[in-house]
Design a protein around this motif. Structure first.
Motif, PDB file in Angstrom:
ATOM      1  N   GLU A  22       0.829  -1.208   0.000  1.00 51.57           N
ATOM      2  CA  GLU A  22       0.000   0.000   0.000  1.00 51.57           C
ATOM      3  C   GLU A  22       0.864   1.259   0.000  1.00 51.57           C
ATOM      4  N   TRP A  34       3.038   2.259  -1.993  1.00 50.34           N
ATOM      5  CA  TRP A  34       3.239   2.874  -3.308  1.00 50.34           C
ATOM      6  C   TRP A  34       1.967   3.479  -3.906  1.00 50.34           C
ATOM      7  N   ASN A  35       0.890   3.464  -3.149  1.00 48.32           N
ATOM      8  CA  ASN A  35      -0.343   4.073  -3.652  1.00 48.32           C
ATOM      9  C   ASN A  35      -0.385   5.563  -3.305  1.00 48.32           C
TER      10      ASN A  35
END
Length: 578
Positions: free
Chosen positions: A574, A576-577
């Protein structure tokens, strides 16, 4: 005169001085090194082959009077991690390069004739490239002395020792500091990249440079005062670090149960009192050393020091927490003097404190040495590593590779790079930084210890998962931007706590270049850098499966807290979101 790109091609021993492409004009430091590496280096290339490049770039504020702006960035593909690398260093190189008008020094290719090593001398008008057979087999202090004599002390010097010549993955690049000692472009084996290009040393002319141009001097001066005041008034950057150096952290991290000891078996060290910053400061005062000085010009934090032996003879300078932890708690030496002797030898050889210390911890489990045997560790470094014996090659390949050779499970690395001095099970925000940063395990990429342990920028419980991914992400974005300014990582403490600090930093950048950057612009710069680096790593063959902690940390609880690594892969990914 505007800044230029200095490009050296070692394949034919030529150079070019080029105008800066428009898309690079607003970049410096890490933003520029990572942008150039991503644009010009094939992610699938062999890091020690002809298609890797080295990119040196001073920060946006390097060469100015801004406090703590003397950091230089170096980018390349890492032979240790297989991914992109940025390493930054204090010393004299950033300020001199910036004042000379060197926006970046890009070194590419490998000489067809690899029978000797070369010295590059960068001046305003040209780059001199000369063979230096007399320096082959010499280590850093001998090279530094030779360059100081040759140029009457008016140069910056960057060099490698014998491990770098032999392309060992623990090797780094050493840089002259204002006191004539050495600082390091550490981590990632970048000394091996310099060795692969047959470059023994690089000097940068300090005699004929110009003063850095400031578009709005008055605005710069005003912002600089606010920024400097914030650094001096913060309790960590203004009091703790100047008094005890980075080693102030030993007792703090030990009390938190997060000081990795005996190859990451426990979060407490029985040696903590012997090796802590308070003990170090007492020794320094008793022996006529210096408890505080800067590693580069303009430093107001002054967290470095000069450490002498009991007779008052010089042993080491820049005696840092990471080094003292690696050999004191993790490897088990309880004599600060012995650690300092090893530190000085490692400066001379040019090997990384974290990678080498963690490798010795793993070497204990391999049966090669015993915990706390500093005499044998010194011998291995001075004889085996320096001369490239089979044992020296094994140690010189780093912890991950040693662990594979000996079939070991307890190998504390991420992306094959050794985990630094904060146990990820007990400082979970820092653990998220270790697994997600494109750099491999690197505490400076997003220093969550600040908020997890030091209550800087608020507090998030280090033993709980809640909020750690967001914390690490925000810190990594900010760190990528700060690494582009030429600023020291420790400006993060006042930046997190003093609402005037970060706006003053942005005001200085705007005054320097006549720009109109906002806080959002700086945040977006940090995000863009991380995305560029992550994309490079994906193209190089790394994947989400590499963003993982060593498995033993998922099933072994850590004394004394009983902490364990309990993040799911989905929670990590998550990150890299954004």
């Amino acid at each position: 005169m505007s800044d230029k790109i200095y490009r050296v091609d070692m394949s034919n021993l030529t150079y070019k001085i080029e105008d800066v492409p428009s898309e690079w004009l607003g970049l410096g430091g890490r933003a520029l090194t990572s942008t150039v590496v991503a644009a010009e280096v094939d992610p699938e290339c062999h890091p020690l082959g002809p298609n890797n490049k080295m990119v040196f770039a001073p920060g946006l504020l390097s060469g100015t009077s801004a406090a703590n702006s003397g950091r230089n960035s170096l980018g390349a593909k890492s032979p240790l991690t297989g991914g992109i690398k940025e390493s930054n260093v204090g010393g004299t190189s950033a300020g001199i390069m910036a004042k000379l008008g060197v926006k970046a020094l890009i070194i590419e290719g490998i000489p067809e004739d690899d029978s000797t090593f070369y010295h590059l001398h960068v001046t305003k008008e040209k780059v001199l490239i000369e063979a230096v057979p007399e320096l082959v087999g010499k280590d850093n202090f001998a090279v530094l002395d030779a360059m100081m004599e040759k140029y009457n002390k008016k140069v910056a010097v960057m060099s490698i020792g014998r491990p770098g010549e032999q392309k060992m993955l623990i090797s780094n690049i050493s840089v002259k500091d204002p006191q004539g000692k050495l600082r390091s472009h550490g981590r990632g084996g970048l000394g091996a990249v310099m060795g692969s290009k047959k470059i023994k040393c690089i000097t940068v002319d300090a005699e004929k440079y110009k003063e850095t141009h400031i578009a709005d001097p008055e605005k710069f001066k005003e912002a600089s005062k606010i920024f400097t005041k914030a650094l001096k008034e913060n309790p960590i950057s203004g009091e703790g670090l100047p008094a005890f150096g980075t080693n102030v952290l030993v007792n703090i991290i030990n009390e938190a149960g997060a000081l990795p000891s005996h190859n990451f078996r426990t979060g407490n060290s029985e040696n903590a009192e012997d090796i802590c910053g308070e003990t170090m400061a007492e020794n320094i005062k008793e022996r006529g050393g210096n408890t505080t000085h800067g590693c580069h010009a303009g430093c107001v934090i002054q967290c470095s020091q000069t450490y002498n032996d009991k007779e008052g003879n010089y042993l080491a300078s820049g005696f840092e927490y990471e080094m003292i932890w690696a050999f004191g708690a993790n490897f088990g030496i309880k004599d600060l003097d012995q650690i300092a002797k090893i530190d000085h030898l490692m400066d001379d050889l040019g090997v990384d404190a974290i990678e080498t210390g963690v490798t010795f911890g793993v070497a204990v489990d391999a049966g090669l040495i015993k915990f706390g045997d500093g005499v044998r560790a010194y011998e291995i470094l001075a004889n085996d590593v320096a001369n490239g014996t089979p044992l020296g090659r094994i140690i010189g390949a780093g912890a991950g590779n040693l662990g594979k050779l000996y079939g070991l499970v307890r190998v504390p690395v991420v992306k094959n790079q050794s985990i630094p001095a904060y146990e990820p099970r007990a400082v979970k925000g820092q653990g998220i930084t270790y697994v997600t940063t494109p750099m491999g395990a690197d505490h400076t990429a997003g220093y969550a210890v600040a908020t997890n342990i030091l209550n800087s920028g608020g507090y998030i419980d280090p033993l709980k998962k809640d909020g750690q991914v967001e914390l690490s992400r925000n810190l990594q974005i900010a760190s990528a931007a700060v690494d582009s300014t030429g600023m020291c990582i420790f400006v993060a403490f006042p930046a997190l706590d003093d609402p005037k600090c970060l706006p003053a930093l942005i005001d200085m950048i705007n005054a320097r270049f006549g720009a109109n950057l906002t806080g959002d612009d700086v945040t977006n710069l940090g995000k863009n850098i991380l995305k560029i680096e992550h994309e490079f790593n994906l193209k190089a063959g790394l994947s989400a499966a590499d963003d993982r902690i060593p498995e033993f940390m998922k099933y072994e609880t850590l004394p004394p807290t009983g902490a364990i690594w309990d993040f799911t892969n989905e929670e990590i990914d998550e990150f890299w979101n954004f």
